[in-house]
Motif scaffolding. Structure first.
Motif, mmCIF file in Angstrom:
data_model
loop_
_atom_site.group_PDB
_atom_site.id
_atom_site.type_symbol
_atom_site.label_atom_id
_atom_site.label_comp_id
_atom_site.label_asym_id
_atom_site.label_seq_id
_atom_site.Cartn_x
_atom_site.Cartn_y
_atom_site.Cartn_z
ATOM 1 N N ALA A 244 0.836 -1.208 0.000
ATOM 2 C CA ALA A 244 0.000 0.000 0.000
ATOM 3 C C ALA A 244 0.868 1.254 0.000
ATOM 4 O O ALA A 244 0.589 2.225 -0.715
ATOM 5 C CB ALA A 244 -0.938 -0.002 1.199
ATOM 6 N N ASP A 245 1.953 1.233 0.794
ATOM 7 C CA ASP A 245 2.841 2.391 0.832
ATOM 8 C C ASP A 245 3.569 2.598 -0.486
ATOM 9 O O ASP A 245 3.875 3.735 -0.862
ATOM 10 C CB ASP A 245 3.854 2.243 1.971
ATOM 11 N N PHE A 246 3.851 1.502 -1.197
ATOM 12 C CA PHE A 246 4.466 1.673 -2.517
ATOM 13 C C PHE A 246 3.516 2.428 -3.443
ATOM 14 O O PHE A 246 3.958 3.284 -4.233
ATOM 15 C CB PHE A 246 4.850 0.330 -3.135
ATOM 16 N N CYS A 247 2.237 2.135 -3.363
ATOM 17 C CA CYS A 247 1.251 2.858 -4.175
ATOM 18 C C CYS A 247 1.287 4.350 -3.844
ATOM 19 O O CYS A 247 1.208 5.194 -4.751
ATOM 20 C CB CYS A 247 -0.150 2.308 -3.921
ATOM 21 N N ARG A 248 1.402 4.675 -2.565
ATOM 22 C CA ARG A 248 1.478 6.084 -2.148
ATOM 23 C C ARG A 248 2.758 6.735 -2.685
ATOM 24 O O ARG A 248 2.753 7.920 -3.037
ATOM 25 C CB ARG A 248 1.426 6.178 -0.625
ATOM 26 N N ALA A 249 3.833 5.967 -2.730
ATOM 27 C CA ALA A 249 5.089 6.498 -3.269
ATOM 28 C C ALA A 249 4.939 6.850 -4.744
ATOM 29 O O ALA A 249 5.435 7.891 -5.197
ATOM 30 C CB ALA A 249 6.212 5.479 -3.074
ATOM 31 N N VAL A 250 4.238 6.024 -5.501
ATOM 32 C CA VAL A 250 4.001 6.318 -6.918
ATOM 33 C C VAL A 250 3.156 7.582 -7.063
ATOM 34 O O VAL A 250 3.440 8.455 -7.894
ATOM 35 C CB VAL A 250 3.311 5.123 -7.625
ATOM 36 N N ALA A 251 2.124 7.698 -6.238
ATOM 37 C CA ALA A 251 1.279 8.899 -6.269
ATOM 38 C C ALA A 251 2.095 10.145 -5.933
ATOM 39 O O ALA A 251 1.923 11.203 -6.551
ATOM 40 C CB ALA A 251 0.115 8.749 -5.301
ATOM 41 N N ALA A 252 3.003 10.012 -4.968
ATOM 42 C CA ALA A 252 3.851 11.145 -4.590
ATOM 43 C C ALA A 252 4.776 11.539 -5.737
ATOM 44 O O ALA A 252 5.020 12.728 -5.977
ATOM 45 C CB ALA A 252 4.666 10.793 -3.347
ATOM 46 N N ALA A 253 5.299 10.543 -6.455
ATOM 47 C CA ALA A 253 6.176 10.829 -7.593
ATOM 48 C C ALA A 253 5.422 11.571 -8.696
ATOM 49 O O ALA A 253 5.946 12.503 -9.310
ATOM 50 C CB ALA A 253 6.762 9.525 -8.135
ATOM 51 N N VAL A 254 4.189 11.167 -8.945
ATOM 52 C CA VAL A 254 3.409 11.744 -10.051
ATOM 53 C C VAL A 254 2.785 13.084 -9.668
ATOM 54 O O VAL A 254 2.855 14.062 -10.433
ATOM 55 C CB VAL A 254 2.298 10.759 -10.485
ATOM 56 N N PHE A 255 2.173 13.147 -8.483
ATOM 57 C CA PHE A 255 1.406 14.330 -8.098
ATOM 58 C C PHE A 255 2.073 15.194 -7.030
ATOM 59 O O PHE A 255 1.608 16.307 -6.764
ATOM 60 C CB PHE A 255 0.032 13.901 -7.550
ATOM 61 N N GLY A 256 3.130 14.672 -6.397
ATOM 62 C CA GLY A 256 3.688 15.375 -5.248
ATOM 63 C C GLY A 256 2.804 15.237 -4.031
ATOM 64 O O GLY A 256 2.954 15.955 -3.046
ATOM 65 N N ASP A 257 1.883 14.275 -4.072
ATOM 66 C CA ASP A 257 0.905 14.090 -3.001
ATOM 67 C C ASP A 257 0.572 12.613 -2.891
ATOM 68 O O ASP A 257 -0.098 12.038 -3.762
ATOM 69 C CB ASP A 257 -0.355 14.898 -3.317
ATOM 70 N N GLY A 258 1.034 11.956 -1.814
ATOM 71 C CA GLY A 258 0.823 10.528 -1.642
ATOM 72 C C GLY A 258 -0.592 10.134 -1.321
ATOM 73 O O GLY A 258 -0.914 8.933 -1.305
ATOM 74 N N THR A 259 -1.468 11.087 -1.065
ATOM 75 C CA THR A 259 -2.860 10.742 -0.781
ATOM 76 C C THR A 259 -3.681 10.566 -2.056
ATOM 77 O O THR A 259 -4.823 10.090 -1.991
ATOM 78 C CB THR A 259 -3.543 11.828 0.080
ATOM 79 N N LYS A 260 -3.106 10.919 -3.194
ATOM 80 C CA LYS A 260 -3.851 10.823 -4.457
ATOM 81 C C LYS A 260 -3.746 9.412 -5.030
ATOM 82 O O LYS A 260 -3.195 9.173 -6.112
ATOM 83 C CB LYS A 260 -3.360 11.875 -5.438
ATOM 84 N N VAL A 261 -4.290 8.465 -4.260
ATOM 85 C CA VAL A 261 -4.283 7.060 -4.650
ATOM 86 C C VAL A 261 -5.577 6.427 -4.168
ATOM 87 O O VAL A 261 -6.102 6.796 -3.107
ATOM 88 C CB VAL A 261 -3.056 6.322 -4.056
ATOM 89 N N LYS A 262 -6.109 5.519 -4.959
ATOM 90 C CA LYS A 262 -7.282 4.741 -4.564
ATOM 91 C C LYS A 262 -6.917 3.262 -4.663
ATOM 92 O O LYS A 262 -6.198 2.852 -5.572
ATOM 93 C CB LYS A 262 -8.484 5.069 -5.443
ATOM 94 N N PHE A 263 -7.442 2.485 -3.725
ATOM 95 C CA PHE A 263 -7.074 1.080 -3.631
ATOM 96 C C PHE A 263 -8.215 0.179 -4.081
ATOM 97 O O PHE A 263 -9.370 0.393 -3.706
ATOM 98 C CB PHE A 263 -6.680 0.734 -2.197
#
Length: 342
Positions: A60-79
């Protein structure tokens, strides 16, 4: 000359088509405003909702890392919780953008299923768990002939189980379920003698059982299970973004860049740290990838480096207390290694 011109035009057209295709996922992700990430239906330490419904774990945290890389915001992820059977179809169909679901990297999944694994976020191996009170005296998997074994369908686990018992000339009765929760419930209810899955998973599952102390993970590791995130083939830019997110987590740990000191590290005189954090003059370290130049800063601010993420979710800071072992950095005797970010 006519044929040459047509050939050049055709090559140019193919190049444009390939370029458009390679940008498709990133464009789609930006347009909808979040990364859709496929995870398990609930595996402690890797991907499971907490009591507030927030997904926690290494995957789950890896998904947040990808969101942070793309948007600069790790909360922009849905599971999207997926069973082992559902996971590949969800990725192939475009229902999810990334599969980060304790999934083993194999040749069949690279070829026949059309996936691209970005790396190995957790080196694992398949093991066995038993109820020691019901099977007293059993301390090896080689003593399990005739046992009923609970296993999840549609997994390499199921195939490895068959190979192991055949190789060792033992008999067994498979008790097979599609959903992990069904396997858990069947084992806890005593419908089988043995539970087999990745050893890391067994430690997490043991915590959820009615009497965790009664259950023992046997010492045998019967397979290689390199677990990692995957994306669809045919989209090189998205593949690179997700792959280098993984490498950035490792590189940050190697350089001593943490969630607590990343802002301070931006002022470092170390040229490698400056380069990785996007602080070099005229850098294109992120823009060439399709993200901002401070993409690594955003990743580390969100989830920390790989070591921090590991310890928090499955290691010393978690209920699982799994040692780093071969998941340590290469500089500390492990297998985790990042190519240069330069």
């Amino acid at each position: 000359m006519k044929h040459i011109a047509i050939g050049i035009l055709g090559a140019a057209t193919l190049g444009l088509v390939a370029s458009a295709a390679s940008a498709a996922t990133l464009d789609d992700v930006k347009a909808k405003g979040f990364v859709q990430c496929g995870v398990s239906t609930g595996l402690a330490g890797f991907s499971a909702p907490d009591d507030k419904g927030d997904w926690q774990g290494l995957d789950a945290d890896f998904c947040r890392a990808v969101a942070a890389a793309v948007f600069g915001d790790g909360t922009k992820v849905k599971f999207t919780p997926l069973s082992a059977k559902e996971r590949f179809t969800a990725l192939q169909s475009g229902e999810i953008d990334v599969l980060s679901r304790n999934t083993t990297w194999t040749i069949n999944r690279d070829t026949a299923l059309g996936l691209n694994f970005v790396g190995v976020t957790y080196y694992d191996g398949q093991g066995f768990m038993i109820n020691a009170k019901k099977l007293p005296g059993v301390n090896s998997a080689l003593q399990l002939s005739g046992a009923a074994v609970c296993v999840q369908s549609g997994t390499t686990t199921e195939l490895n189980l068959a190979d192991y018992f055949k190789t060792n000339k033992m008999e067994y009765s498979p008790v097979v379920f599609e959903q992990l929760s069904e396997v858990d419930a069947a084992y806890d209810a005593g419908r089988c003698d043995v539970y087999t899955t990745d050893q890391s998973g067994l430690y997490g599952i043991r915590l959820t059982l009615g009497s965790p102390a009664d259950h023992v993970v046997l010492p045998e590791i019967i397979s290689k299970e390199p677990l990692g995130p995957a994306v669809r083939q045919g989209d090189d830019q998205w593949y690179h973004i997700v792959k280098w997110t993984y490498f950035a987590l490792l590189q940050a740990e190697e350089l001593g860049i943490t969630k607590a000191n990343v802002e301070e590290m931006k002022a470092s005189d170390n040229p490698e740290i400056k380069r990785v954090l996007g602080q070099e003059a005229d850098t294109k370290i992120g823009t060439d990838l399709g993200v901002s130049n401070d993409w690594v800063v955003n990743i580390v601010k969100t989830v920390g480096n790989y070591g921090e993420m590991f310890e928090r979710t499955v290691g010393s800071g978690s209920p699982l207390k799994i040692a780093r072992g071969i998941n340590a950095l290469w500089t500390k005797g492990g297998l985790q290694y990042s190519p240069p970010i330069r």
